[in-house]
Design a protein around this motif. Sequence first.
Motif, PDB file in Angstrom:
ATOM      1  N   LEU A  34       0.834  -1.201   0.000  1.00 20.69           N
ATOM      2  CA  LEU A  34       0.000   0.000   0.000  1.00 20.69           C
ATOM      3  C   LEU A  34       0.871   1.253   0.000  1.00 20.69           C
ATOM      4  CD1 LEU A  34      -2.681   1.483   0.136  1.00 20.69           C
ATOM      5  CD2 LEU A  34      -2.688   1.143   2.624  1.00 20.69           C
ATOM      6  N   ALA A  35       1.951   1.243   0.776  1.00 18.02           N
ATOM      7  CA  ALA A  35       2.851   2.394   0.812  1.00 18.02           C
ATOM      8  C   ALA A  35       3.445   2.668  -0.564  1.00 18.02           C
ATOM      9  CB  ALA A  35       3.963   2.159   1.833  1.00 18.02           C
ATOM     10  N   LEU A  36       3.789   1.613  -1.295  1.00 22.47           N
ATOM     11  CA  LEU A  36       4.362   1.784  -2.626  1.00 22.47           C
ATOM     12  C   LEU A  36       3.338   2.377  -3.587  1.00 22.47           C
ATOM     13  CD1 LEU A  36       7.000   1.264  -4.171  1.00 22.47           C
ATOM     14  CD2 LEU A  36       6.076  -0.961  -4.825  1.00 22.47           C
ATOM     15  N   ASN A  37       2.110   1.845  -3.593  1.00 21.97           N
ATOM     16  CA  ASN A  37       1.057   2.389  -4.455  1.00 21.97           C
ATOM     17  C   ASN A  37       0.728   3.832  -4.079  1.00 21.97           C
ATOM     18  OD1 ASN A  37       0.739   0.078  -5.994  1.00 21.97           O
ATOM     19  ND2 ASN A  37      -0.812  -0.782  -4.646  1.00 21.97           N
ATOM     20  N   ARG A  38       0.702   4.103  -2.797  1.00 20.78           N
ATOM     21  CA  ARG A  38       0.412   5.450  -2.299  1.00 20.78           C
ATOM     22  C   ARG A  38       1.477   6.441  -2.766  1.00 20.78           C
ATOM     23  NH1 ARG A  38       1.295   7.008   3.850  1.00 20.78           N
ATOM     24  NH2 ARG A  38       0.261   9.048   3.964  1.00 20.78           N
ATOM     25  N   SER A  39       2.724   6.060  -2.642  1.00 18.37           N
ATOM     26  CA  SER A  39       3.809   6.962  -3.052  1.00 18.37           C
ATOM     27  C   SER A  39       3.785   7.213  -4.550  1.00 18.37           C
ATOM     28  CB  SER A  39       5.161   6.377  -2.630  1.00 18.37           C
ATOM     29  OG  SER A  39       5.488   5.230  -3.399  1.00 18.37           O
ATOM     30  N   ARG A  40       3.534   6.175  -5.334  1.00 18.21           N
ATOM     31  CA  ARG A  40       3.513   6.342  -6.794  1.00 18.21           C
ATOM     32  C   ARG A  40       2.351   7.212  -7.232  1.00 18.21           C
ATOM     33  NH1 ARG A  40       5.065   0.053  -8.423  1.00 18.21           N
ATOM     34  NH2 ARG A  40       7.344   0.311  -8.172  1.00 18.21           N
ATOM     35  N   ALA A  41       1.213   7.075  -6.567  1.00 17.11           N
ATOM     36  CA  ALA A  41       0.068   7.919  -6.915  1.00 17.11           C
ATOM     37  C   ALA A  41       0.382   9.386  -6.636  1.00 17.11           C
ATOM     38  CB  ALA A  41      -1.166   7.471  -6.142  1.00 17.11           C
ATOM     39  N   HIS A  42       0.989   9.664  -5.493  1.00 20.31           N
ATOM     40  CA  HIS A  42       1.367  11.047  -5.176  1.00 20.31           C
ATOM     41  C   HIS A  42       2.385  11.581  -6.184  1.00 20.31           C
ATOM     42  CE1 HIS A  42      -0.803  12.091  -1.571  1.00 20.31           C
ATOM     43  NE2 HIS A  42      -0.455  10.964  -0.975  1.00 20.31           N
ATOM     44  N   ARG A  43       3.328  10.745  -6.553  1.00 25.13           N
ATOM     45  CA  ARG A  43       4.360  11.210  -7.489  1.00 25.13           C
ATOM     46  C   ARG A  43       3.762  11.510  -8.854  1.00 25.13           C
ATOM     47  NH1 ARG A  43      10.347   8.529  -8.238  1.00 25.13           N
ATOM     48  NH2 ARG A  43      11.064   9.870  -9.929  1.00 25.13           N
ATOM     49  N   LEU A  44       2.879  10.638  -9.331  1.00 28.23           N
ATOM     50  CA  LEU A  44       2.250  10.865 -10.631  1.00 28.23           C
ATOM     51  C   LEU A  44       1.267  12.033 -10.577  1.00 28.23           C
ATOM     52  CD1 LEU A  44       1.723   7.139 -11.631  1.00 28.23           C
ATOM     53  CD2 LEU A  44       3.255   8.774 -12.742  1.00 28.23           C
ATOM     54  N   ALA A  45       0.809  12.368  -9.373  1.00 33.60           N
ATOM     55  CA  ALA A  45      -0.046  13.549  -9.218  1.00 33.60           C
ATOM     56  C   ALA A  45       0.783  14.828  -9.144  1.00 33.60           C
ATOM     57  CB  ALA A  45      -0.899  13.413  -7.963  1.00 33.60           C
ATOM     58  N   GLY A  46       2.104  14.690  -9.157  1.00 28.04           N
ATOM     59  CA  GLY A  46       2.986  15.852  -9.132  1.00 28.04           C
ATOM     60  C   GLY A  46       3.351  16.324  -7.741  1.00 28.04           C
ATOM     61  N   ASN A  47       3.139  15.475  -6.716  1.00 27.96           N
ATOM     62  CA  ASN A  47       3.415  15.860  -5.335  1.00 27.96           C
ATOM     63  C   ASN A  47       4.602  15.033  -4.815  1.00 27.96           C
ATOM     64  OD1 ASN A  47       3.374  16.575  -2.606  1.00 27.96           O
ATOM     65  ND2 ASN A  47       1.151  16.743  -2.570  1.00 27.96           N
ATOM     66  N   LEU A  48       5.820  15.480  -5.127  1.00 29.28           N
ATOM     67  CA  LEU A  48       7.007  14.745  -4.721  1.00 29.28           C
ATOM     68  C   LEU A  48       7.179  14.680  -3.205  1.00 29.28           C
ATOM     69  CD1 LEU A  48       9.551  13.223  -5.650  1.00 29.28           C
ATOM     70  CD2 LEU A  48      10.724  15.437  -5.767  1.00 29.28           C
ATOM     71  N   PRO A  49       6.935  15.759  -2.443  1.00 25.31           N
ATOM     72  CA  PRO A  49       7.072  15.644  -0.985  1.00 25.31           C
ATOM     73  C   PRO A  49       6.170  14.577  -0.375  1.00 25.31           C
ATOM     74  CG  PRO A  49       7.035  17.948  -1.633  1.00 25.31           C
ATOM     75  CD  PRO A  49       6.695  17.163  -2.862  1.00 25.31           C
ATOM     76  N   ARG A  50       4.908  14.518  -0.806  1.00 26.43           N
ATOM     77  CA  ARG A  50       4.002  13.488  -0.282  1.00 26.43           C
ATOM     78  C   ARG A  50       4.461  12.091  -0.701  1.00 26.43           C
ATOM     79  NH1 ARG A  50       0.441  14.737   3.843  1.00 26.43           N
ATOM     80  NH2 ARG A  50      -0.225  16.901   3.603  1.00 26.43           N
ATOM     81  N   CYS A  51       5.049  11.986  -1.887  1.00 28.48           N
ATOM     82  CA  CYS A  51       5.592  10.711  -2.350  1.00 28.48           C
ATOM     83  C   CYS A  51       6.688  10.233  -1.408  1.00 28.48           C
ATOM     84  CB  CYS A  51       6.122  10.869  -3.774  1.00 28.48           C
ATOM     85  SG  CYS A  51       7.232   9.547  -4.318  1.00 28.48           S
ATOM     86  N   ILE A  52       7.630  11.120  -1.089  1.00 29.79           N
ATOM     87  CA  ILE A  52       8.734  10.763  -0.205  1.00 29.79           C
ATOM     88  C   ILE A  52       8.218  10.431   1.192  1.00 29.79           C
ATOM     89  CG2 ILE A  52      10.795  11.687   0.928  1.00 29.79           C
ATOM     90  CD1 ILE A  52      11.385  13.201  -1.666  1.00 29.79           C
ATOM     91  N   ALA A  53       7.252  11.209   1.682  1.00 26.70           N
ATOM     92  CA  ALA A  53       6.679  10.944   3.002  1.00 26.70           C
ATOM     93  C   ALA A  53       6.006   9.568   3.045  1.00 26.70           C
ATOM     94  CB  ALA A  53       5.674  12.034   3.361  1.00 26.70           C
ATOM     95  N   ALA A  54       5.293   9.208   1.986  1.00 28.87           N
ATOM     96  CA  ALA A  54       4.623   7.906   1.938  1.00 28.87           C
ATOM     97  C   ALA A  54       5.639   6.765   1.950  1.00 28.87           C
ATOM     98  CB  ALA A  54       3.738   7.815   0.698  1.00 28.87           C
ATOM     99  N   LEU A  55       6.770   6.953   1.280  1.00 30.52           N
ATOM    100  CA  LEU A  55       7.809   5.922   1.266  1.00 30.52           C
ATOM    101  C   LEU A  55       8.410   5.743   2.658  1.00 30.52           C
ATOM    102  CD1 LEU A  55       9.493   6.827  -2.123  1.00 30.52           C
ATOM    103  CD2 LEU A  55       8.241   4.719  -1.612  1.00 30.52           C
ATOM    104  N   HIS A  56       8.623   6.838   3.362  1.00 25.47           N
ATOM    105  CA  HIS A  56       9.143   6.733   4.728  1.00 25.47           C
ATOM    106  C   HIS A  56       8.125   6.078   5.652  1.00 25.47           C
ATOM    107  CE1 HIS A  56      13.068   8.569   4.613  1.00 25.47           C
ATOM    108  NE2 HIS A  56      12.614   9.566   3.884  1.00 25.47           N
ATOM    109  N   ASP A  57       6.835   6.365   5.446  1.00 22.88           N
ATOM    110  CA  ASP A  57       5.799   5.686   6.233  1.00 22.88           C
ATOM    111  C   ASP A  57       5.876   4.179   6.017  1.00 22.88           C
ATOM    112  OD1 ASP A  57       4.813   8.033   7.307  1.00 22.88           O
ATOM    113  OD2 ASP A  57       3.219   8.258   5.810  1.00 22.88           O
TER     114      ASP A  57
END
Length: 229
Positions: A34-57
Amino acid sequence: MELRGDADRAKVAFARAAAGYDELWAQGHHTAELALNRSRAHRLAGNLPRCIAALHDGLAVARFARPLQVELEDARSRVLYPIEGELAGQGRPRQARTVSTRMSPADAWALVGFAWLLACGGIVRCVMTRNALWLAFTTFWVAALGLLTVLWVQDADQRVQESQPLLVVTDEVYLRKGNATEYPARIEPALPKGAEVRELVRRGGWVQVQLPGGMAGWLPEASVIPCGG
């Protein structure tokens, strides 16, 4: 898939997907997948900070998950740190390379148990046969247990260093010498989106943070998001 030719509309769709994944995560569905899918969705939405935060979660749940580690390294490479200067050395995070990033606790215990059984068996055979080969066999596995102990002690030390809460910068912002905009910048240029810092203390809508290189300063609370649970 239908919007692959329209980046602007596709980002809106990925943002909706990211919001759904965030909701699942908030409900307690904490898995590496779920963390991986969450991070990729944020990244493809153009939100790199949220992507990185999701990966750390995700890594807080499964520190040893190699897909999350690879994705984090790639996401970090997209953060616009300067190539040269003080911020280039102070701001760039360092990837942890300890034993817990390479195997799960269950795998570690299984390995320790296997080595312990072989060492005990070698001792028994050495006493029974008085054969030097069995002594060498036992010495090897005892040394392996000692090495594993050293590696886990190093890992514990690394976790102590990472004990302060992790924050990700959501927008370009200056690290300041005090908790107000009147204070001068501690370092220039501004911290880029996606920069990672450790929280030290909060005061009056500001948070004192420490960069990976050790430099400390103040950021507005609104400019960072917590992660890594």
